[in-house]
Motif scaffolding. Structure first.
Motif, PDB file in Angstrom:
ATOM      1  N   ASP A  81      47.095  45.866 -26.831  1.00  0.00           N
ATOM      2  CA  ASP A  81      47.644  46.653 -26.637  1.00  0.00           C
ATOM      3  C   ASP A  81      46.888  47.634 -27.497  1.00  0.00           C
ATOM      4  O   ASP A  81      46.420  47.097 -28.452  1.00  0.00           O
ATOM      5  CB  ASP A  81      49.337  47.008 -27.035  1.00  0.00           C
ATOM      6  CG  ASP A  81      50.094  46.538 -26.672  1.00  0.00           C
ATOM      7  OD1 ASP A  81      50.429  46.872 -24.933  1.00  0.00           O
ATOM      8  OD2 ASP A  81      50.968  45.494 -26.245  1.00  0.00           O
ATOM      9  N   ILE A  82      46.297  48.882 -27.334  1.00  0.00           N
ATOM     10  CA  ILE A  82      45.825  49.789 -27.953  1.00  0.00           C
ATOM     11  C   ILE A  82      46.637  51.362 -28.480  1.00  0.00           C
ATOM     12  O   ILE A  82      47.169  51.332 -28.497  1.00  0.00           O
ATOM     13  CB  ILE A  82      44.236  50.228 -27.546  1.00  0.00           C
ATOM     14  CG1 ILE A  82      43.486  48.725 -27.077  1.00  0.00           C
ATOM     15  CG2 ILE A  82      43.504  51.211 -28.209  1.00  0.00           C
ATOM     16  CD1 ILE A  82      42.621  49.264 -25.679  1.00  0.00           C
ATOM     17  N   LEU A  83      46.567  51.285 -29.590  1.00  0.00           N
ATOM     18  CA  LEU A  83      47.066  53.085 -30.601  1.00  0.00           C
ATOM     19  C   LEU A  83      46.380  53.632 -31.095  1.00  0.00           C
ATOM     20  O   LEU A  83      45.103  52.707 -31.905  1.00  0.00           O
ATOM     21  CB  LEU A  83      48.375  52.276 -31.807  1.00  0.00           C
ATOM     22  CG  LEU A  83      49.485  51.546 -30.944  1.00  0.00           C
ATOM     23  CD1 LEU A  83      50.007  51.302 -32.388  1.00  0.00           C
ATOM     24  CD2 LEU A  83      50.368  52.246 -30.241  1.00  0.00           C
ATOM     25  N   THR A  84      46.278  54.480 -30.891  1.00  0.00           N
ATOM     26  CA  THR A  84      45.376  55.798 -30.596  1.00  0.00           C
ATOM     27  C   THR A  84      46.556  57.268 -29.942  1.00  0.00           C
ATOM     28  O   THR A  84      47.097  57.264 -30.000  1.00  0.00           O
ATOM     29  CB  THR A  84      44.628  55.774 -29.346  1.00  0.00           C
ATOM     30  OG1 THR A  84      43.495  56.624 -29.660  1.00  0.00           O
ATOM     31  CG2 THR A  84      44.587  55.839 -28.021  1.00  0.00           C
ATOM     32  N   THR A  85      45.124  57.759 -30.677  1.00  0.00           N
ATOM     33  CA  THR A  85      46.087  59.012 -30.705  1.00  0.00           C
ATOM     34  C   THR A  85      44.780  59.974 -29.481  1.00  0.00           C
ATOM     35  O   THR A  85      44.821  61.051 -29.529  1.00  0.00           O
ATOM     36  CB  THR A  85      45.808  60.437 -32.067  1.00  0.00           C
ATOM     37  OG1 THR A  85      44.774  60.268 -32.303  1.00  0.00           O
ATOM     38  CG2 THR A  85      46.918  60.147 -32.677  1.00  0.00           C
ATOM     39  N   LEU A 113      46.066  45.201 -20.805  1.00  0.00           N
ATOM     40  CA  LEU A 113      45.918  46.172 -21.366  1.00  0.00           C
ATOM     41  C   LEU A 113      46.297  47.433 -21.403  1.00  0.00           C
ATOM     42  O   LEU A 113      45.892  47.902 -19.936  1.00  0.00           O
ATOM     43  CB  LEU A 113      43.756  46.245 -20.557  1.00  0.00           C
ATOM     44  CG  LEU A 113      42.677  47.135 -21.951  1.00  0.00           C
ATOM     45  CD1 LEU A 113      42.968  47.213 -23.094  1.00  0.00           C
ATOM     46  CD2 LEU A 113      41.505  46.706 -21.399  1.00  0.00           C
ATOM     47  N   ARG A 114      46.650  48.012 -22.059  1.00  0.00           N
ATOM     48  CA  ARG A 114      47.171  49.366 -22.309  1.00  0.00           C
ATOM     49  C   ARG A 114      47.162  49.733 -23.308  1.00  0.00           C
ATOM     50  O   ARG A 114      46.800  49.742 -24.785  1.00  0.00           O
ATOM     51  CB  ARG A 114      49.007  48.848 -22.562  1.00  0.00           C
ATOM     52  CG  ARG A 114      49.714  47.538 -21.458  1.00  0.00           C
ATOM     53  CD  ARG A 114      50.731  47.883 -21.818  1.00  0.00           C
ATOM     54  NE  ARG A 114      51.253  46.425 -20.063  1.00  0.00           N
ATOM     55  CZ  ARG A 114      52.693  45.826 -20.345  1.00  0.00           C
ATOM     56  NH1 ARG A 114      53.454  46.891 -20.673  1.00  0.00           N
ATOM     57  NH2 ARG A 114      52.354  44.944 -19.877  1.00  0.00           N
ATOM     58  N   VAL A 115      46.596  51.451 -23.405  1.00  0.00           N
ATOM     59  CA  VAL A 115      46.266  52.486 -23.956  1.00  0.00           C
ATOM     60  C   VAL A 115      47.693  53.234 -24.403  1.00  0.00           C
ATOM     61  O   VAL A 115      48.150  53.831 -22.988  1.00  0.00           O
ATOM     62  CB  VAL A 115      45.045  53.164 -24.065  1.00  0.00           C
ATOM     63  CG1 VAL A 115      44.838  53.874 -24.897  1.00  0.00           C
ATOM     64  CG2 VAL A 115      43.543  51.890 -23.058  1.00  0.00           C
ATOM     65  N   HIS A 175      47.307  37.853 -27.931  1.00  0.00           N
ATOM     66  CA  HIS A 175      47.928  39.361 -27.872  1.00  0.00           C
ATOM     67  C   HIS A 175      48.174  40.210 -28.755  1.00  0.00           C
ATOM     68  O   HIS A 175      47.561  39.611 -29.770  1.00  0.00           O
ATOM     69  CB  HIS A 175      49.898  38.934 -27.919  1.00  0.00           C
ATOM     70  CG  HIS A 175      50.779  40.860 -28.172  1.00  0.00           C
ATOM     71  ND1 HIS A 175      51.340  41.936 -28.631  1.00  0.00           N
ATOM     72  CD2 HIS A 175      49.474  41.955 -27.309  1.00  0.00           C
ATOM     73  CE1 HIS A 175      51.706  42.407 -27.709  1.00  0.00           C
ATOM     74  NE2 HIS A 175      50.957  43.100 -27.782  1.00  0.00           N
ATOM     75  N   LEU A 176      47.265  40.832 -28.579  1.00  0.00           N
ATOM     76  CA  LEU A 176      46.289  41.824 -30.054  1.00  0.00           C
ATOM     77  C   LEU A 176      47.118  43.534 -29.650  1.00  0.00           C
ATOM     78  O   LEU A 176      47.119  43.800 -28.518  1.00  0.00           O
ATOM     79  CB  LEU A 176      44.759  42.115 -29.133  1.00  0.00           C
ATOM     80  CG  LEU A 176      43.973  40.726 -28.965  1.00  0.00           C
ATOM     81  CD1 LEU A 176      42.321  41.272 -29.071  1.00  0.00           C
ATOM     82  CD2 LEU A 176      44.591  40.137 -30.922  1.00  0.00           C
ATOM     83  N   ILE A 177      46.923  43.404 -30.808  1.00  0.00           N
ATOM     84  CA  ILE A 177      47.412  45.415 -31.254  1.00  0.00           C
ATOM     85  C   ILE A 177      45.839  45.471 -31.929  1.00  0.00           C
ATOM     86  O   ILE A 177      46.042  45.120 -32.861  1.00  0.00           O
ATOM     87  CB  ILE A 177      48.834  45.360 -32.091  1.00  0.00           C
ATOM     88  CG1 ILE A 177      50.012  44.399 -30.727  1.00  0.00           C
ATOM     89  CG2 ILE A 177      49.048  46.741 -31.968  1.00  0.00           C
ATOM     90  CD1 ILE A 177      51.395  44.623 -31.082  1.00  0.00           C
ATOM     91  N   LEU A 178      45.651  46.611 -31.304  1.00  0.00           N
ATOM     92  CA  LEU A 178      44.484  47.445 -31.927  1.00  0.00           C
ATOM     93  C   LEU A 178      45.216  48.349 -32.868  1.00  0.00           C
ATOM     94  O   LEU A 178      45.647  49.090 -31.746  1.00  0.00           O
ATOM     95  CB  LEU A 178      42.983  47.133 -31.463  1.00  0.00           C
ATOM     96  CG  LEU A 178      42.881  46.050 -31.643  1.00  0.00           C
ATOM     97  CD1 LEU A 178      42.653  45.722 -29.634  1.00  0.00           C
ATOM     98  CD2 LEU A 178      40.762  46.470 -31.360  1.00  0.00           C
TER      99      LEU A 178
END
Ligand code: ADE
Length: 241
Positions: A4-8, A33-35, A107-110
Motif C-alpha cells: 500500500d502506498i500513501l501519497t497526495t 499493489l494499491r495507491v 505487507h509493505l506500507i509506504l
C-alpha cells in the motif's frame, strides 16, 4: 505480497506501475499493489494534509493524524504483519540487500514524505523504516517509493520469467555486471569478443566473471574491497555463469 502506498499525488504512479514487469506482476497476482490518496483520511473540508511548522520557517510539514489513521486502517484491512516505510533523505541508504530484505515481507506500507517532512510524532508513533534512495533531494517521496517498489517486486517469485536472470544481477553477486552483446557479430567494424561465439560455456563463464571483477575493481573500488573481504577464497573464473 501486498503493498500500500500513501501519497497526495496518486496520478504520478500511473505510468511506472502500469507497464512491463510490474504490470504483469499485478495482473498475475504476484503483488497486490494499491495507491491511496492521503486526503481520504482528512477530516476538514479542505482536505489538508500539511501545515506550517512550529517555530517558524519555510516549508510545510505533513500532519500526523491523517498519516497515522491511514496506516492503522490499512493494517486492519490486510490483517498480517506490516512493515511501514517512510521515504525521506534522513533514512538509511537503500541498496540491493535492503531490497532483498523487503522482498521477504508480506505487507509493505509506504508513506511518501513531502515538503519539510512529516510531524516527528508520526515517526515516534509508527516507528517506520526510514529509507533514503540516495544523498540528493527529490521534490517528494513518490519517486523514491516507485524505486523501492520496482526493485522489490522484481525479486518476488513469479515476477521475472527467469529467476536465474535475477540471481545473476550485479549487486546480488557483489560485482558489477559484465559487458553484454547481441546481433550482429560485427557492426561498424566493432566485433563481438570471439570467446562469446565459441560455444565453450566454461570459457564464456570465465571471461564474464573476469570482466565483472575488472569492471568492479576499476569503477567501484569500495564495492570490490567488500567483495574481496566477503569471498576471500573465490578464484577468478570460478562461480561464473
Ligand atoms: N524525499 C526527498 N528526497 C528523497 C530521497 N533522496 N530519498 C527518499 N525520499 C526522499
Amino acid at each position: 505480497m501486498r503493498i500500500d502506498i500513501l501519497t497526495t499525488f496518486v496520478e504520478m504512479f500511473a505510468g511506472p506501475f502500469d507497464e512491463s514487469i510490474i504490470k504483469r506482476a499485478r495482473e498475475s497476482g504476484v503483488v497486490d499493489l494499491r495507491v491511496h490518496n492521503l486526503r481520504d483520511w482528512t477530516h476538514d473540508r479542505h482536505h489538508k494534509t500539511d501545515d506550517e511548522q512550529y517555530g517558524g520557517g519555510d516549508g510545510m510539514v505533513m500532519l500526523a493524524a491523517p498519516l497515522i489513521e491511514a496506516v492503522e486502517d490499512l493494517q486492519r484491512q490486510a490483517a498480517t504483519v506490516t512493515h511501514i516505510i517512510l521515504t525521506t533523505p534522513q533514512g538509511r541508504i537503500y541498496n540491493q540487500s535492503v531490497a532483498e530484505e523487503l522482498s521477504r515481507k508480506s505487507h509493505l506500507i509506504l508513506i511518501c514524505g513531502h515538503y519539510k517532512g512529516v510531524d516527528q510524532r508520526v515517526i515516534e508513533y509508527l516507528k517506520p523504516d526510514e529509507i533514503s534512495i540516495g544523498d540528493y533531494i527529490l521534490t517528494g517521496g513518490e519517486l523514491a517509493s516507485m524505486v523501492i517498489v520496482d526493485s522489490v517486486v522484481r525479486l518476488l517469485p513469479g515476477a521475472v520469467n527467469s529467476m536465474g536472470s535475477v540471481e545473476e544481477d550485479s549487486f546480488t553477486s557483489g560485482l558489477l555486471d559484465c559487458p553484454r552483446y547481441t546481433r550482429p557479430r560485427e557492426w561498424r567494424g566493432m566485433k563481438v569478443p570471439e570467446v562469446l561465439l565459441s560455444g565453450n560455456h566454461a570459457e564464456i563463464g570465465k571471461w564474464r566473471f573476469n570482466q565483472a571483477v575488472e569492471r568492479t575493481r576499476e569503477r567501484r573500488p569500495e564495492l570490490y574491497r567488500l567483495y574481496e573481504s566477503t569471498f576471500p577464497l573465490r578464484k577468478e573464473g570460478k562461480g561464473a555463469r
